[in-house]
Scaffold this motif. Structure first.
Motif, short mmCIF file in Angstrom:
data_model
loop_
_atom_site.label_atom_id
_atom_site.label_comp_id
_atom_site.label_asym_id
_atom_site.label_seq_id
_atom_site.Cartn_x
_atom_site.Cartn_y
_atom_site.Cartn_z
N PRO A 162 -6.73 -0.10 2.33
CA PRO A 162 -7.77 -0.98 1.79
C PRO A 162 -8.29 -0.54 0.42
O PRO A 162 -9.11 -1.23 -0.17
N TYR A 165 -5.44 3.46 -3.78
CA TYR A 165 -4.89 4.82 -3.80
C TYR A 165 -3.73 4.81 -2.83
O TYR A 165 -3.93 4.49 -1.66
N THR B 39 -5.72 7.33 1.24
CA THR B 39 -5.01 6.04 1.15
C THR B 39 -5.67 4.98 2.02
O THR B 39 -5.72 3.80 1.66
N TYR B 40 -6.19 5.39 3.18
CA TYR B 40 -6.75 4.42 4.12
C TYR B 40 -8.28 4.35 4.10
O TYR B 40 -8.88 3.70 4.93
N ASP B 179 -2.55 3.86 9.63
CA ASP B 179 -1.94 2.60 9.19
C ASP B 179 -2.15 1.50 10.23
O ASP B 179 -2.44 0.35 9.88
N ARG B 180 -2.00 1.84 11.50
CA ARG B 180 -2.20 0.84 12.55
C ARG B 180 -3.65 0.36 12.58
O ARG B 180 -3.92 -0.81 12.90
N ILE B 182 -5.98 0.63 9.91
CA ILE B 182 -6.60 0.17 8.65
C ILE B 182 -5.58 -0.36 7.65
O ILE B 182 -5.97 -0.87 6.60
N GLY B 183 -4.29 -0.23 7.95
CA GLY B 183 -3.27 -0.66 6.98
C GLY B 183 -3.33 -2.15 6.69
O GLY B 183 -3.79 -2.93 7.53
N CYS B 184 -2.86 -2.52 5.50
CA CYS B 184 -2.87 -3.92 5.09
C CYS B 184 -1.46 -4.50 5.23
O CYS B 184 -0.49 -3.79 5.15
#
Lengths: 184, 184
Positions: A162, A165, B39-40, B179-180, B182-184
């Motif tokens: 989100p 980065y 990243t998340y 990723d599961r 918060i991933g887009c």
């Protein structure tokens, strides 16, 4: 089972300045990506390097776990590292896959950078389900060289969260991408 | 932005024999999970160890990248490692999160083993979207001790692929789970 292969490329990749280099093999890239490949049912995990000392290093790591004391100590790790094959080049990887009788694999390259014409995960997940062979390629260092990118059949969309980065390690990116493609 | 925190626990965890131990910190656990957390959009990545030498080790790694030459060389890595905070215990982590004024976090533990009453990823993804604080806990070694598991509010379902093998590294599992969620 899907007909998916993974390659981790150490040459040709680029460094921070964009020069084409051969990167050094990282022990935990060998282990972590083998464990992810085994978890998601990947057929073979190719470690690609043309350097003689690096080929020997990978073979030493793998044989410690597949034939030596490591595997007796930890059979689950032996199972994962048994998926590894060292190749000197991507064309060697393609040749090895073709040799298994299912035809040449389509080459799908990954990158942390956006690129027009990329395929998304939903589409690639569907493509894999056809049973056709696909080779998913990861770069070390600062990523795959243009030579590899331009020779690919497909570019896969970068992984994103989100925020603005996306500097995952290649170990983490490989796990996330395999989960998006094959996870339950 | 979600109100999610991650902790990597080095004590109390179990070894292969099931004994409770304090595990050693692994440099790439520090780096890889910080990069995934960044990243998340995770708020803080807690490295939990009660051992004085291990606390110093993590502080040395982090300061090299946040204040020292590492960060000048690689500002993206500085940004990731700035998310790290060392705590001696999980109760210290909970206290630090509560101190930020949003109340005590709910504790969600992870494991590679199935456990009845686990929550799945769809449900936890929805829970996170409420904005309430959640602490997602990962164990090193052979996993979190029963003491930690039994003190949790929720157990998260293990990550699984299409085969009966799920021995991801904690670095890979953390990336896949974020990723599961918060991933887009």
């Amino acid at each position: 089972m899907v007909n998916l292969y993974v390659a981790l490329v150490h040459y040709p990749v680029v460094n921070r300045q964009g020069d084409t280099i051969a990167s050094a093999v990282t022990n935990l890239d060998v282990h972590d990506i083998a464990r992810s490949a085994c978890t998601y049912g990947v057929k073979t995990y190719y470690v690609v390097t043309p350097l003689t000392d690096q080929i020997k290093l990978v073979e030493t790591i793998v044989s410690h776990w597949t034939e030596g004391p490591g595997g007796q100590h930890n059979p689950k790790r032996r199972e994962a590292l048994s998926l590894i094959r060292v190749e000197k080049s991507l064309s060697g990887v393609v040749g090895h896959i073709s040799g298994q009788g299912g035809g040449d694999p389509k080459i799908v390259v990954t990158s942390a950078k956006k690129r027009s014409g990329s395929i998304d995960y939903v589409r690639f997940r569907e493509m894999i389900q056809t049973g056709e062979p696909y080779l998913l390629v990861f770069g070390t260092g600062w990523g795959l060289s243009d030579q590899v990118m331009d020779g690919a059949d497909y570019f896969l969309q970068p992984v994103s969260g989100p925020v603005d980065y996306n500097h995952l390690s290649v170990r983490s990116a490989a796990a996330v991408i395999l989960d998006r493609l094959i996870g339950c």
